[in-house]
Scaffold this motif. Structure first.
Motif, PDB file in Angstrom:
ATOM      1  N   PRO A  22       0.804  -1.236   0.000  1.00 15.07           N
ATOM      2  CA  PRO A  22       0.000   0.000   0.000  1.00 15.07           C
ATOM      3  C   PRO A  22       0.829   1.275   0.000  1.00 15.07           C
ATOM      4  O   PRO A  22       0.394   2.296  -0.529  1.00 15.07           O
ATOM      5  N   GLY A  23       2.028   1.248   0.587  1.00 18.14           N
ATOM      6  CA  GLY A  23       2.831   2.461   0.675  1.00 18.14           C
ATOM      7  C   GLY A  23       3.804   2.651  -0.463  1.00 18.14           C
ATOM      8  O   GLY A  23       4.533   3.659  -0.497  1.00 18.14           O
ATOM      9  N   LYS A  24       3.845   1.745  -1.411  1.00 17.60           N
ATOM     10  CA  LYS A  24       4.782   1.834  -2.531  1.00 17.60           C
ATOM     11  C   LYS A  24       4.238   2.780  -3.596  1.00 17.60           C
ATOM     12  O   LYS A  24       3.058   2.743  -3.940  1.00 17.60           O
ATOM     13  N   VAL A  25       5.080   3.627  -4.141  1.00 18.26           N
ATOM     14  CA  VAL A  25       4.655   4.550  -5.189  1.00 18.26           C
ATOM     15  C   VAL A  25       4.303   3.771  -6.458  1.00 18.26           C
ATOM     16  O   VAL A  25       5.085   2.940  -6.926  1.00 18.26           O
ATOM     17  N   LEU A  35       1.098   8.981  -6.485  1.00 17.70           N
ATOM     18  CA  LEU A  35       0.141   8.150  -5.761  1.00 17.70           C
ATOM     19  C   LEU A  35       0.788   6.820  -5.407  1.00 17.70           C
ATOM     20  O   LEU A  35       1.426   6.188  -6.252  1.00 17.70           O
ATOM     21  N   THR A  36       0.590   6.385  -4.157  1.00 18.28           N
ATOM     22  CA  THR A  36       0.987   5.042  -3.773  1.00 18.28           C
ATOM     23  C   THR A  36      -0.071   4.058  -4.253  1.00 18.28           C
ATOM     24  O   THR A  36      -1.173   4.449  -4.662  1.00 18.28           O
ATOM     25  N   TYR A  37       0.244   2.776  -4.158  1.00 16.04           N
ATOM     26  CA  TYR A  37      -0.744   1.777  -4.571  1.00 16.04           C
ATOM     27  C   TYR A  37      -1.983   1.810  -3.691  1.00 16.04           C
ATOM     28  O   TYR A  37      -3.106   1.607  -4.165  1.00 16.04           O
ATOM     29  N   GLY A  38      -1.790   2.078  -2.406  1.00 14.35           N
ATOM     30  CA  GLY A  38      -2.950   2.175  -1.531  1.00 14.35           C
ATOM     31  C   GLY A  38      -3.838   3.338  -1.923  1.00 14.35           C
ATOM     32  O   GLY A  38      -5.073   3.209  -1.992  1.00 14.35           O
ATOM     33  N   GLU A  39      -3.226   4.491  -2.206  1.00 19.56           N
ATOM     34  CA  GLU A  39      -3.990   5.664  -2.635  1.00 19.56           C
ATOM     35  C   GLU A  39      -4.636   5.428  -3.999  1.00 19.56           C
ATOM     36  O   GLU A  39      -5.798   5.796  -4.214  1.00 19.56           O
ATOM     37  N   LEU A 227      -0.499  -0.352 -17.904  1.00 20.25           N
ATOM     38  CA  LEU A 227      -1.026  -1.668 -17.525  1.00 20.25           C
ATOM     39  C   LEU A 227       0.060  -2.606 -17.005  1.00 20.25           C
ATOM     40  O   LEU A 227      -0.177  -3.353 -16.048  1.00 20.25           O
ATOM     41  N   SER A 228       1.252  -2.593 -17.612  1.00 16.26           N
ATOM     42  CA  SER A 228       2.304  -3.486 -17.117  1.00 16.26           C
ATOM     43  C   SER A 228       2.765  -3.085 -15.725  1.00 16.26           C
ATOM     44  O   SER A 228       3.145  -3.931 -14.917  1.00 16.26           O
ATOM     45  N   ILE A 229       2.740  -1.784 -15.450  1.00 21.19           N
ATOM     46  CA  ILE A 229       3.105  -1.301 -14.114  1.00 21.19           C
ATOM     47  C   ILE A 229       2.096  -1.803 -13.091  1.00 21.19           C
ATOM     48  O   ILE A 229       2.453  -2.352 -12.030  1.00 21.19           O
ATOM     49  N   LEU A 230       0.811  -1.640 -13.405  1.00 23.90           N
ATOM     50  CA  LEU A 230      -0.230  -2.090 -12.480  1.00 23.90           C
ATOM     51  C   LEU A 230      -0.215  -3.607 -12.305  1.00 23.90           C
ATOM     52  O   LEU A 230      -0.445  -4.109 -11.204  1.00 23.90           O
ATOM     53  N   ALA A 231       0.069  -4.345 -13.361  1.00 22.55           N
ATOM     54  CA  ALA A 231       0.060  -5.804 -13.268  1.00 22.55           C
ATOM     55  C   ALA A 231       1.193  -6.331 -12.402  1.00 22.55           C
ATOM     56  O   ALA A 231       1.023  -7.298 -11.659  1.00 22.55           O
ATOM     57  N   THR A 232       2.365  -5.697 -12.484  1.00 23.31           N
ATOM     58  CA  THR A 232       3.550  -6.223 -11.794  1.00 23.31           C
ATOM     59  C   THR A 232       3.824  -5.575 -10.444  1.00 23.31           C
ATOM     60  O   THR A 232       4.620  -6.096  -9.662  1.00 23.31           O
ATOM     61  N   GLY A 233       3.202  -4.417 -10.180  1.00 15.96           N
ATOM     62  CA  GLY A 233       3.500  -3.715  -8.930  1.00 15.96           C
ATOM     63  C   GLY A 233       4.755  -2.877  -9.007  1.00 15.96           C
ATOM     64  O   GLY A 233       5.310  -2.465  -7.974  1.00 15.96           O
TER      65      GLY A 233
END
Length: 517
Positions: A22-25, A35-39, A227-233
């Motif tokens: 959640p805290g990773k950009v 935005l972090t992943y949580g945000e 999309l690749s960023i969102l898929a892999t984190g």
């Protein structure tokens, strides 16, 4: 290695990251937003719920007319979560291009920057389906809604779409007919390319930080940089536009591990290195080139200068971006765009549909889970492009005995300027609209940095009545800047075949000969 476990609905993807990191950009941009992943998961859920409460139904089209930004990525995620269809529009588009896309896609909503708000408000009067206008920022005029409030204010719990095989993206690409074609792509097809195949090849994972100088309205950037960023984190920094100086400075920071681009960008980085003497980018592990043919000489010189692998790939919008890719861990054939991605099949055929021998030139056709679902509202063009499960690319290629493909040209007449597709017929329509033009033809001419640029050959209505610069200025009011002819040449006639088709090669040969004298 194929990572099919990364193929999932947008709600599942974001839910996983919100729990695990959640805290990773996730995304940053050049305007200072982050935005972090949580945000990202929370704000996209709010926006998804609001879009649904405003009437967005599964399959409903939502236009995106924003500059490259964190908001751009967030909006795409929210529309996908809602089961809608994202319709990206270039932020540099002119009125005629924007109107056509909104009408053709039957958009019921648009998310627009303040720069284009007045234009959209004008168009809205003639577009009864366009019920919702959302404006980026905190304020919005009467009849519109502020994007910031829809992001920040909690909404009813979103109904996350789970069908990843329906159309999720409508990406417009120029064609030889002049009018851009809306290419229908699914989330499954897009993620097959990036999450399942491209990410493992490029070794993209949650530890990577990608620098994106590409325009996000293109399928190349939408897939690889969002999309690749969102898929892999992983994380991504989204530049509003490419600037050689800005990109070079950022690459020197050591923050980034990966950068995709088009050949023109890598050429400019080479030129910058010659002037500045800076030849090392700490942290960068890999660069990717696609969008146009990467010359073998540039590939070799770039890798020799910077000591970074520059891997060439080939893809088109109709194939959810990538078809072939060179692998960093395998031998390469310089000048080749590599091997087909896992799950894809390619053939090189002659005009009769028969496979040509190794080394011979023919049309490249492709089959796989990433192939488009068809062109919107264009059944004849769809039937011509999709035959018996194969997509006919219109590109000429050769394959060696090991399967390495090299793109050699185009059956189609598209002009590719620095990775941007330009349909000659579209530019010709704009040129002909000038009162002084009797007839015209647009051809692609070689350019040392951009690959090729559009040039117009014009027959004036009356001798001496056509001003080349006035014609170019006129085109700039109807076309995006990259489509405007680089030059206008006055000619006596346009050569045509008996059936009326323009013999562009004769015009090209004449201009090349004139330049040589």
């Amino acid at each position: 290695m194929i990572r099919t476990e990364l193929i999932a609905s947008m709600g599942e993807i974001l839910g996983r990251h919100a729990e695990q990191r959640p805290g990773k950009v996730a995304f940053e941009d050049s305007a200072g937003s982050s935005l972090t992943y949580g945000e990202f998961a929370g704000l996209s859920a709010n926006l998804t719920g609001h879009l649904q409460s405003l009437g967005l139904e599964p399959g409903g089209a939502v236009a995106i007319l924003l500059p490259n930004s964190v908001d751009w990525a967030l909006v795409v995620a929210a529309i996908t979560r809602a089961g809608g269809v994202s319709v990206p529009i270039s932020h540099d588009s002119v009125e005629a291009e924007i109107r056509y896309r909104l009408e053709d896609a039957a958009c019921t909503a648009i998310i627009v920057s303040p720069r284009h708000l007045a234009l959209v408000q004008r168009l809205r009067a003639d577009l009864p389906l366009l019920a919702t206008v959302i404006v980026a920022g905190e304020a919005a005029p009467e009849g519109c809604m502020p994007l910031e409030a829809l992001k920040q204010v909690s909404s009813a719990k979103p109904r996350d779409a789970t069908d990843i095989h329906s159309t999720a993206f409508l990406v417009y690409t120029s064609g030889t007919t002049g009018r851009a074609k809306g290419v229908r792509l699914s989330l499954h097809g897009m993620l097959w390319v990036t999450a399942a195949c491209w990410a493992p090849i490029a070794r993209l994972d949650e530890d990577d930080v990608l620098l994106s100088p590409l325009p996000l309205f293109h399928s190349y950037a939408l897939n690889l940089c969002v999309l690749s960023i969102l898929a892999t984190g992983a994380s991504a920094f989204l530049l509003e536009r490419f600037s050689t100086q800005d990109v070079a400075e950022r690459l020197k920071s050591g923050k980034y591990t990966l950068m995709p681009g088009v050949p023109t960008m890598f050429h400019y980085l080479m030129e910058s290195a010659r002037e500045s003497g800076v030849t090392r980018f700490p942290g960068i592990q890999l660069m990717i080139s696609a969008g146009a043919i990467l010359p073998a000489a540039l590939n070799r010189e770039f890798e020799s200068t910077f000591g970074v692998p520059l891997l060439d790939g080939y893809g088109i919008t109709e194939t959810s971006t990538m078809v072939t890719m060179n692998w960093p861990s395998s031998p390469r054939v310089m000048g080749s765009c590599g091997l087909p991605l896992p799950g894809l099949a390619t053939r090189v055929i002659d005009s009769a549909g028969i496979d040509v021998p190794f080394g011979a030139e023919g049309q490249l056709i492709v089959r796989g889970p990433n192939i488009m679902q068809g062109y919107l509202n264009k059944p004849a063009e769809t039937a011509d492009a999709l035959r018996d499960g194969w997509y006919y690319t219109g590109d000429l290629a050769r394959s060696d005995a090991n399967g390495f493909l090299t793109i050699t040209g185009r059956v189609k007449e598209l002009i590719i300027r620095g990775g941007q597709n330009i349909a000659p017929a579209e530019v010709e329509d704009a040129v002909r609209a000038h009162a002084a033009v009797l007839d015209c033809a647009v051809i692609g001419m070689p350019h040392p940095h951009l690959g090729e640029v559009p040039v117009a050959c014009v027959v004036p209505r009356e001798s001496g009545s056509a001003d080349p610069e006035a014609i170019r200025a006129h085109c700039a009011t109807l076309l995006s800047a990259y489509k405007v002819p680089q030059a206008v040449h006055l000619v006596e006639s346009i050569p045509r075949t008996g059936s009326g088709k323009i013999m562009r090669f004769k015009l090209r040969d004449a201009l090349v000969a004139a330049a040589a004298n």
